[in-house]
Design an enzyme around this catalytic site. Structure first.
Site, short mmCIF file in Angstrom:
data_model
loop_
_atom_site.label_atom_id
_atom_site.label_comp_id
_atom_site.label_asym_id
_atom_site.label_seq_id
_atom_site.Cartn_x
_atom_site.Cartn_y
_atom_site.Cartn_z
N LYS A 40 24.52 -18.52 43.73
CA LYS A 40 25.93 -18.91 43.76
C LYS A 40 26.06 -20.43 43.69
O LYS A 40 25.07 -21.14 43.91
CB LYS A 40 26.57 -18.37 45.04
N TYR A 266 32.68 -52.36 52.24
CA TYR A 266 34.03 -52.07 52.71
C TYR A 266 34.07 -51.98 54.23
O TYR A 266 33.16 -51.41 54.85
CB TYR A 266 34.51 -50.72 52.16
N MET A 314 32.24 -45.65 46.21
CA MET A 314 32.34 -44.59 45.21
C MET A 314 31.14 -44.60 44.25
O MET A 314 30.57 -43.56 43.95
CB MET A 314 33.64 -44.76 44.42
C1 PLP Z 1 24.78 -17.62 50.63
C2 PLP Z 1 24.36 -16.28 51.09
C3 PLP Z 1 22.99 -15.95 51.20
C4 PLP Z 1 21.89 -16.97 51.05
O1 PLP Z 1 21.82 -17.76 52.21
P1 PLP Z 1 20.72 -18.91 52.39
O2 PLP Z 1 20.92 -19.39 53.77
O3 PLP Z 1 21.04 -19.94 51.37
O4 PLP Z 1 19.40 -18.28 52.15
C5 PLP Z 1 22.67 -14.63 51.49
N1 PLP Z 1 23.64 -13.71 51.69
C6 PLP Z 1 24.95 -13.99 51.63
C7 PLP Z 1 25.95 -12.93 51.89
C8 PLP Z 1 25.36 -15.30 51.34
O5 PLP Z 1 26.67 -15.59 51.30
#
Ligand code: PLP
Length: 384
Positions: A40, A266, A314
């Site tokens: 993801k 800054y 930035m």
């Molecule tokens: C993001 C996610 C994972 C992976 O988690 P990690 O800590 O990156 O290994 C597994 N299961 C679900 C449902 C997630 O949302």
């Protein structure tokens, strides 16, 4: 002048390291347990297409993404490389009445999180005239996504609700897996195992990366690591065993010699009280370099660790390079901002964040190079 030389900074992503991490996790499982991969958020910023192809070449056949668009993009990547839907892509956010057709078009398997999503998917399967696969997510402690235990039990007790749906997977998600001693881990596992008995024979999964490392009772029939594939250590306090996947390098733009008491950046948050050499580097929070590293980050110049002083801007950061003689550190000198001795977990800690956020914020101005990329058209198929 080529693009890499023009870019203010370069980002090198080592896909061989991603593959090695995948193998390291898979080798911890009993044979037959599926090692899926969570890709993801563009594979946590590393690139879902190159990462997905690399892991598929490594034998991974189960992928998780967050959204239907991520799923469609990954499906196109796979189909372009080798048509035939060999890999299953699970979409964690589940379908809506209007997105259900996209799931079917992309051969995506929805994770059903509510009774409404179950009904949507059942209706859609009815319209499609064929049974459709789905995963069922039951919440055991996150209070985020997933069916409640009661809804899950109600579903199991009312087979009508699942006619037309092929439960491919039942899953839950650990809240505290990065803390191995937290009793909640086992409580969630026990609760999940009890709930899953209502779907005998269906593949069960509860472990994210940290869950894989907790102990083998968490592996069940499928594990779902994400972050560990990309190099950070999932468990607090585990020694570093995973391969680092990301290196960011830049070059010093300018070195400022300060001999009077003088402020830097800054807000004038840093004051150089003694003669100091400040190196300015063309990377900033617009590149995903956390602003939380103001007066807290560090980099490596010619083997020497140097601190970030002043605020992260930035497009720029400033480093105190007084420890290096000017002959070793001037305009054009290469510096390492991440990887190769700049540990991502240590840097994230210094920024008051987690490695996940650093990776998913990697900016778009870096010149990106992939090491070990799989040819997306291994069969040599001609482009139409
Ligand atoms: C993001 C996610 C994972 C992976 O988690 P990690 O800590 O990156 O290994 C597994 N299961 C679900 C449902 C997630 O949302």
């Amino acid at each position: 002048m080529d693009a890499a030389a023009r870019a203010g900074a370069t980002l090198t992503i080592d896909l061989n390291a991603v593959a090695a991490n995948y193998r390291q996790l898979r080798d911890m499982l009993t044979p037959g347990t599926i090692c899926a991969a969570v890709v993801k958020a563009d594979a946590y910023g590393l690139g879902a297409a190159p990462v997905g192809l690399k892991l598929e070449a490594e034998g991974c056949r189960h992928f998780f993404v967050a959204s239907v668009d991520e799923g469609l993009a990954l499906r196109h990547t796979f189909e372009d490389a080798a048509p035939g839907h060999v890999s299953e892509i699970f979409v964690l956010s589940g379908p809506t009445a209007s997105s259900a057709a996209c799931f079917a078009d992309g051969w995506l398997t929805p994770v059903l999180n509510t009774l409404e999503q179950v009904a949507v998917w059942q209706t859609f399967a009815g319209e499609a005239g064929r049974p459709l696969a789905a995963a069922l997510h039951v919440d055991t402690g996150m209070s985020r996504l997933g069916l409640t235990a009661d809804d899950f039990a109600a579903l199991a007790a009312a087979p009508d609700l699942l006619v037309g749906i092929l439960p491919r997977l039942v899953m839950s998600h650990l809240a505290c897996a990065d803390e191995p001693d937290n009793p909640m881990n086992r409580q969630q596992l026990v609760a999940f195992e009890a709930l899953a008995t209502r779907f005998p024979g269906v593949t069960r999964s509860i472990a994210n990366s940290a869950g894989v490392l907790l102990d083998p009772t968490f592996h069940l029939e499928m594990v779902r690591p994400g972050i560990a594939l990309y190099g950070p250590e999932p468990l607090i306090s585990r020694e570093r065993k995973l391969s680092q996947t990301v290196v960011i390098k830049s070059k010093i733009l300018q070195v400022r010699e300060i001999d009077l008491p003088q402020t830097v950046g800054y807000g004038a948050t840093h004051r150089a009280a003694k003669p100091t050499r400040i190196a300015t580097v063309p990377v900033g929070y617009a590149d995903g370099y956390p602003r939380g590293l103001s007066n807290a980050g560090f980099a490596i110049v010619d083997g020497v660790r140097v601190p970030v002083v002043g605020r992260v801007s930035m497009d720029l950061i400033t480093l105190d390079v007084s420890a290096l003689p000017s002959a070793r550190c001037g305009a054009g000198t290469e510096i390492t901002l991440l990887g190769n001795g700049v540990d991502i977990d240590e840097l994230a800690d210094a920024a008051g964040t987690i490695s996940y956020e650093i990776l998913t914020h990697l900016g778009r101005r870096y010149h990106r190079t992939y090491l070990g990329a799989v040819d997306p058209r291994p069969r040599g198929a001609a482009r139409p």
